[in-house]
Scaffold this motif. Structure first.
Motif: not given
Length: 172
Positions: A162-168
């Protein structure tokens, strides 16, 4: 590629956790901050107070509420003085009484955010993003406030995707 800075405050020890208090060895917000860095790169800056908060969770939140009511700026062990090298600044912290811990503002109030993009990130046990975006609009004058992220604290260790998707989607 954008240059990212992740400013965060994180609490270890007793934390509110799914309706009770649990002792944790790594703070939820630190876990999320590290996931952001892993996903898109960037520098981490941990906000640490000179005067430690109480180890007892309930005493800590009482102190945090008193700081909020007085609009305190706790002294920090170290400060960032210049963010000119960064395009994006993520401000991450636990939700304490609807906003960031006051120590976050001790740091933010010292910086020039003109032309920067700032992104609110909160770990929480039910408050979501709460007042994080409004706080950044107030304390990061001249910045554009981007899309925020809320991570349930007890699920922080399982939130990497979830965090990686938001960050990207926001920080590249």
């Amino acid at each position: 590629m954008a240059k990212n800075l992740i400013i965060y405050y994180s609490r270890v020890g007793e934390n509110y956790w799914n309706g009770g208090v649990k002792n944790i060895s790594k703070g939820n917000t630190e876990i999320v901050a590290e996931f952001i860095r892993k996903a898109v790169g960037g520098d981490l800056f941990q906000v640490e107070t000179v005067k430690e908060y109480a180890t007892d969770y309930y005493a800590c939140i009482d102190d945090a509420k008193a700081e909020l009511n007085r609009d305190d700026r706790p002294e920090l062990k170290k400060y960032l003085d210049d963010i000119s090298a960064y395009d994006n600044i993520v401000v991450a912290g636990p939700c304490w009484w609807g906003t960031y811990p006051m120590a976050i503002f001790s740091q933010l109030d010292r910086l020039d955010f003109a032309g920067k993009k700032v992104f609110p990130v909160m770990t929480h046990e039910g408050s979501g993003q709460a007042g994080s975006a409004a706080a950044l609009r107030k304390h990061c004058k001249g910045a554009e406030v981007g899309s925020g992220l809320a991570i349930h604290g007890a699920d922080a260790a399982k939130s990497e995707s979830t965090v990686a998707t938001w960050a990207k989607n926001n920080l590249v």
